[in-house]
Write a protein that holds these residues in place. Structure first.
Motif, PDB file in Angstrom:
ATOM      1  N   ALA A 186      -0.440   0.413  -9.441  1.00 59.95           N
ATOM      2  CA  ALA A 186      -1.393  -0.480  -8.788  1.00 59.95           C
ATOM      3  C   ALA A 186      -1.665  -0.049  -7.353  1.00 59.95           C
ATOM      4  O   ALA A 186      -2.814  -0.030  -6.895  1.00 59.95           O
ATOM      5  N   GLY A 187      -0.599   0.325  -6.632  1.00 66.45           N
ATOM      6  CA  GLY A 187      -0.771   0.733  -5.244  1.00 66.45           C
ATOM      7  C   GLY A 187      -1.617   1.979  -5.112  1.00 66.45           C
ATOM      8  O   GLY A 187      -2.524   2.049  -4.269  1.00 66.45           O
ATOM      9  N   ALA A 188      -1.346   2.983  -5.948  1.00 65.68           N
ATOM     10  CA  ALA A 188      -2.109   4.236  -5.891  1.00 65.68           C
ATOM     11  C   ALA A 188      -3.578   3.991  -6.201  1.00 65.68           C
ATOM     12  O   ALA A 188      -4.477   4.556  -5.545  1.00 65.68           O
ATOM     13  N   MET A 189      -3.847   3.137  -7.201  1.00 64.56           N
ATOM     14  CA  MET A 189      -5.233   2.856  -7.573  1.00 64.56           C
ATOM     15  C   MET A 189      -5.972   2.104  -6.467  1.00 64.56           C
ATOM     16  O   MET A 189      -7.117   2.425  -6.124  1.00 64.56           O
ATOM     17  N   LEU A 190      -5.310   1.114  -5.880  1.00 64.94           N
ATOM     18  CA  LEU A 190      -5.954   0.338  -4.814  1.00 64.94           C
ATOM     19  C   LEU A 190      -6.232   1.200  -3.583  1.00 64.94           C
ATOM     20  O   LEU A 190      -7.281   1.056  -2.937  1.00 64.94           O
ATOM     21  N   MET A 191      -5.316   2.088  -3.250  1.00 64.53           N
ATOM     22  CA  MET A 191      -5.533   2.966  -2.094  1.00 64.53           C
ATOM     23  C   MET A 191      -6.741   3.858  -2.322  1.00 64.53           C
ATOM     24  O   MET A 191      -7.582   4.030  -1.433  1.00 64.53           O
ATOM     25  N   LEU A 192      -6.833   4.419  -3.510  1.00 60.00           N
ATOM     26  CA  LEU A 192      -7.949   5.306  -3.822  1.00 60.00           C
ATOM     27  C   LEU A 192      -9.273   4.546  -3.812  1.00 60.00           C
ATOM     28  O   LEU A 192     -10.267   5.006  -3.223  1.00 60.00           O
ATOM     29  N   LEU A 193      -9.290   3.384  -4.423  1.00 53.79           N
ATOM     30  CA  LEU A 193     -10.516   2.583  -4.455  1.00 53.79           C
ATOM     31  C   LEU A 193     -10.903   2.112  -3.059  1.00 53.79           C
ATOM     32  O   LEU A 193     -12.098   2.034  -2.721  1.00 53.79           O
ATOM     33  N   GLY A 194      -9.896   1.806  -2.247  1.00 54.26           N
ATOM     34  CA  GLY A 194     -10.179   1.378  -0.886  1.00 54.26           C
ATOM     35  C   GLY A 194     -10.878   2.451  -0.080  1.00 54.26           C
ATOM     36  O   GLY A 194     -11.772   2.163   0.734  1.00 54.26           O
ATOM     37  N   VAL A 195     -10.506   3.713  -0.309  1.00 59.74           N
ATOM     38  CA  VAL A 195     -11.153   4.832   0.380  1.00 59.74           C
ATOM     39  C   VAL A 195     -12.551   5.063  -0.178  1.00 59.74           C
ATOM     40  O   VAL A 195     -13.519   5.254   0.570  1.00 59.74           O
ATOM     41  N   MET A 231      -9.384  -3.675   3.518  1.00 57.86           N
ATOM     42  CA  MET A 231      -8.377  -4.609   3.030  1.00 57.86           C
ATOM     43  C   MET A 231      -7.807  -4.158   1.680  1.00 57.86           C
ATOM     44  O   MET A 231      -6.620  -4.348   1.400  1.00 57.86           O
ATOM     45  N   LEU A 232      -8.654  -3.557   0.863  1.00 57.51           N
ATOM     46  CA  LEU A 232      -8.193  -3.027  -0.423  1.00 57.51           C
ATOM     47  C   LEU A 232      -7.243  -1.861  -0.190  1.00 57.51           C
ATOM     48  O   LEU A 232      -6.206  -1.738  -0.858  1.00 57.51           O
ATOM     49  N   LEU A 233      -7.605  -1.018   0.757  1.00 58.51           N
ATOM     50  CA  LEU A 233      -6.768   0.122   1.119  1.00 58.51           C
ATOM     51  C   LEU A 233      -5.419  -0.356   1.658  1.00 58.51           C
ATOM     52  O   LEU A 233      -4.361   0.168   1.286  1.00 58.51           O
ATOM     53  N   LEU A 234      -5.452  -1.379   2.509  1.00 53.64           N
ATOM     54  CA  LEU A 234      -4.217  -1.912   3.083  1.00 53.64           C
ATOM     55  C   LEU A 234      -3.323  -2.518   1.995  1.00 53.64           C
ATOM     56  O   LEU A 234      -2.103  -2.324   2.009  1.00 53.64           O
ATOM     57  N   ALA A 235      -3.937  -3.229   1.050  1.00 51.99           N
ATOM     58  CA  ALA A 235      -3.163  -3.822  -0.045  1.00 51.99           C
ATOM     59  C   ALA A 235      -2.476  -2.732  -0.864  1.00 51.99           C
ATOM     60  O   ALA A 235      -1.312  -2.868  -1.259  1.00 51.99           O
ATOM     61  N   GLY A 236      -3.209  -1.651  -1.091  1.00 53.77           N
ATOM     62  CA  GLY A 236      -2.631  -0.536  -1.830  1.00 53.77           C
ATOM     63  C   GLY A 236      -1.475   0.108  -1.084  1.00 53.77           C
ATOM     64  O   GLY A 236      -0.458   0.472  -1.689  1.00 53.77           O
ATOM     65  N   ILE A 237      -1.623   0.239   0.220  1.00 59.75           N
ATOM     66  CA  ILE A 237      -0.558   0.820   1.052  1.00 59.75           C
ATOM     67  C   ILE A 237       0.703  -0.037   0.982  1.00 59.75           C
ATOM     68  O   ILE A 237       1.819   0.477   0.841  1.00 59.75           O
TER      69      ILE A 237
END
Length: 229
Positions: free
Chosen positions: A130-139, A145-151
């Protein structure tokens, strides 16, 4: 944007990927070489001998399918060994079996890093994907905020892997000492065992390094986006 970000991440984590490939090659080589040296005990017998010597008669040992699928389950207090290790009478088999027995001993004595690692398992499992996917989508969508959640989620995996390093190193140290003190392996024959366990330890280092570099990559992207407003 999707492809470019992936290429950037690949280049950023290239040192860890290279280390992982080296570790896997070393593991395969060490595993094969250790298989060439016979011992008087099977992996099962060696683990049972070590566990009984530590007073852990209640810890069961079971065969499990798969190659190098050996592990200790702290919930069921069961040491599970792959067929090659369970039945094998080689230095590779007794070395791996002793390593897993080392985890059981850690559990019995309340080894703090193991306790923390076990608590962190759920966060690591969820944060990995989940974290890896959210970070990628955030970029990709430039959504801070999506990127931060993924981080935050991915940090759970990194924490787990960092605390896992001393757990694995300590289990290997215990295994090397116990194999000799319990008379399973003669000190002069420990070379192949050390080779297998050291190679396996490097795989954990490589995986941790890759996760740390991945997290740093996205943290820098987040900091860069914040600085732009």
């Amino acid at each position: 944007m999707f492809g470019f970000t992936q290429i950037e991440l690949l280049l950023w984590t290239l040192p860890a990927i290279g280390l992982a490939l080296l570790a896997q090659a070393w593991v395969s080589s060490a595993y094969s070489k250790g298989q060439q040296f016979s011992t008087g005990m099977t992996g099962f017998a060696a683990a049972r001998h070590i566990l009984d010597g530590a007073g852990l008669h209640q810890v069961a040992i079971e065969p499990v399918s798969g190659h190098m699928s050996d592990h200790y389950d702290p919930r069921d207090k069961v040491l599970r060994l792959s067929s090659d290790v369970f039945h094998g009478r080689t230095l590779t088999a007794v070395g791996i079996a002793a390593h897993e027995a080392g985890h059981a001993i850690q559990d019995a004595v309340g080894y703090v890093p193991l306790v923390i690692r076990n608590i962190a398992v759920p966060a690591a499992g969820f944060g990995s994907n989940a974290g890896a996917m959210l970070m990628l989508l955030g970029v990709i969508f430039n959504f801070k905020m999506l990127l931060l959640a993924g981080i935050v989620l991915f940090s759970g995996l990194v924490f787990f892997q960092l605390i896992n390093l001393p757990v694995e190193f300590n289990a290997s140290t215990r295994a090397k000492r116990l194999l000799v003190s319990e008379g399973v392996v003669h000190p002069n024959d420990m070379g192949p065992v050390n080779n297998v366990l050291n190679a396996a330890a490097l795989t954990y280092v490589a995986a941790t390094l890759q996760s740390v570099l991945t997290l740093l990559f996205y943290v820098m992207r987040y900091s860069s986006e914040r600085s732009r407003g």
